[in-house]
Design a protein around this motif. Structure first.
Motif, PDB file in Angstrom:
ATOM      1  N   GLU A  70      -1.114  13.561   0.067  1.00 42.00           N
ATOM      2  CA  GLU A  70      -1.405  12.418   0.932  1.00 42.00           C
ATOM      3  C   GLU A  70      -1.748  12.843   2.360  1.00 42.00           C
ATOM      4  O   GLU A  70      -2.704  12.338   2.953  1.00 42.00           O
ATOM      5  CB  GLU A  70      -0.231  11.448   0.957  1.00 42.00           C
ATOM      6  N   LYS A 100       0.632   6.311 -12.772  1.00 42.33           N
ATOM      7  CA  LYS A 100       1.161   5.336 -11.818  1.00 42.33           C
ATOM      8  C   LYS A 100       2.650   5.115 -12.100  1.00 42.33           C
ATOM      9  O   LYS A 100       3.058   4.913 -13.233  1.00 42.33           O
ATOM     10  CB  LYS A 100       0.400   4.011 -11.949  1.00 42.33           C
ATOM     11  N   LYS A 106       2.031   8.251  -5.482  1.00 51.33           N
ATOM     12  CA  LYS A 106       2.095   7.056  -4.637  1.00 51.33           C
ATOM     13  C   LYS A 106       1.281   5.923  -5.223  1.00 51.33           C
ATOM     14  O   LYS A 106       1.636   4.764  -5.098  1.00 51.33           O
ATOM     15  CB  LYS A 106       1.605   7.408  -3.236  1.00 51.33           C
ATOM     16  N   GLY A 107       0.137   6.244  -5.848  1.00 46.09           N
ATOM     17  CA  GLY A 107      -0.720   5.227  -6.452  1.00 46.09           C
ATOM     18  C   GLY A 107      -2.175   5.574  -6.265  1.00 46.09           C
ATOM     19  O   GLY A 107      -2.534   6.739  -6.116  1.00 46.09           O
ATOM     20  N   ASP A 110      -6.368   3.599  -2.399  1.00 45.37           N
ATOM     21  CA  ASP A 110      -6.215   2.523  -1.422  1.00 45.37           C
ATOM     22  C   ASP A 110      -4.789   2.348  -0.907  1.00 45.37           C
ATOM     23  O   ASP A 110      -4.554   1.561  -0.003  1.00 45.37           O
ATOM     24  CB  ASP A 110      -6.765   1.209  -1.966  1.00 45.37           C
ATOM     25  N   THR A 111      -3.832   3.088  -1.444  1.00 51.41           N
ATOM     26  CA  THR A 111      -2.481   3.048  -0.892  1.00 51.41           C
ATOM     27  C   THR A 111      -2.382   3.846   0.403  1.00 51.41           C
ATOM     28  O   THR A 111      -1.421   3.676   1.151  1.00 51.41           O
ATOM     29  CB  THR A 111      -1.448   3.595  -1.899  1.00 51.41           C
ATOM     30  N   SER A 112      -3.371   4.712   0.658  1.00 45.71           N
ATOM     31  CA  SER A 112      -3.336   5.549   1.855  1.00 45.71           C
ATOM     32  C   SER A 112      -4.486   5.296   2.813  1.00 45.71           C
ATOM     33  O   SER A 112      -4.301   5.336   4.027  1.00 45.71           O
ATOM     34  CB  SER A 112      -3.355   7.023   1.459  1.00 45.71           C
TER      35      SER A 112
END
Length: 145
Positions: A70, A100, A106-107, A110-112
């Protein structure tokens, strides 16, 4: 201004992409590289792969965001010049896919960071990648006018 229009025209006609794998199984990576290779020839639309985010307009991401990658993803995204666009390639990049909910995942992308286009599939075929990038460029062209 005329300079802004020229820059927008250049970004639409010749987007430079950088590819980043955030932890995929490499199936989508192979398909992305196939789309950039001469057989499918994404370069006919002006798309050129670059090695540095400072020169890239579009970030092609494959794989889910893991806790380990990330910070690298955020660093690459922050190094890109504005306006910048992110394309999530594959089911893992779009939503986290089959991993997931795992402890180190984290996913989706678009989660970051914000995502401009989603190209679902497992793995995505090169034609879908080309179609997604071309549709992204067409949306930019419509915003220009």
């Amino acid at each position: 201004m005329i300079i802004d229009r020229i820059v927008t025209w250049a970004r639409i006609k010749s987007p430079w992409v950088i590819h980043f794998n955030t932890g995929a199984c490499n199936a989508c990576d192979i398909e992305i590289l196939a789309a950039l290779a001469p057989r499918f020839d994404l370069e006919r639309f002006g798309v050129v792969q670059k090695g540095t985010p400072r020169q890239a307009d579009v970030l092609l991401c494959s794989g889910p965001v893991t806790l380990q990658t990330e910070d690298r993803l955020l660093r690459i995204y922050e190094q890109m010049a504005e306006p910048k666009f992110v394309v999530a390639v594959g089911a893992c990049a779009c939503s986290g896919g089959v991993v997931k909910g795992c402890y180190g995942v984290k996913g989706g992308i678009d989660t970051s960071i914000p995502v401009s286009a989603y190209i679902p599939g497992c793995p995505v075929n090169p034609q879908a990648i080309i179609d997604g990038v071309v549709k992204l460029l067409k949306t930019l062209e419509r915003k220009k006018g």
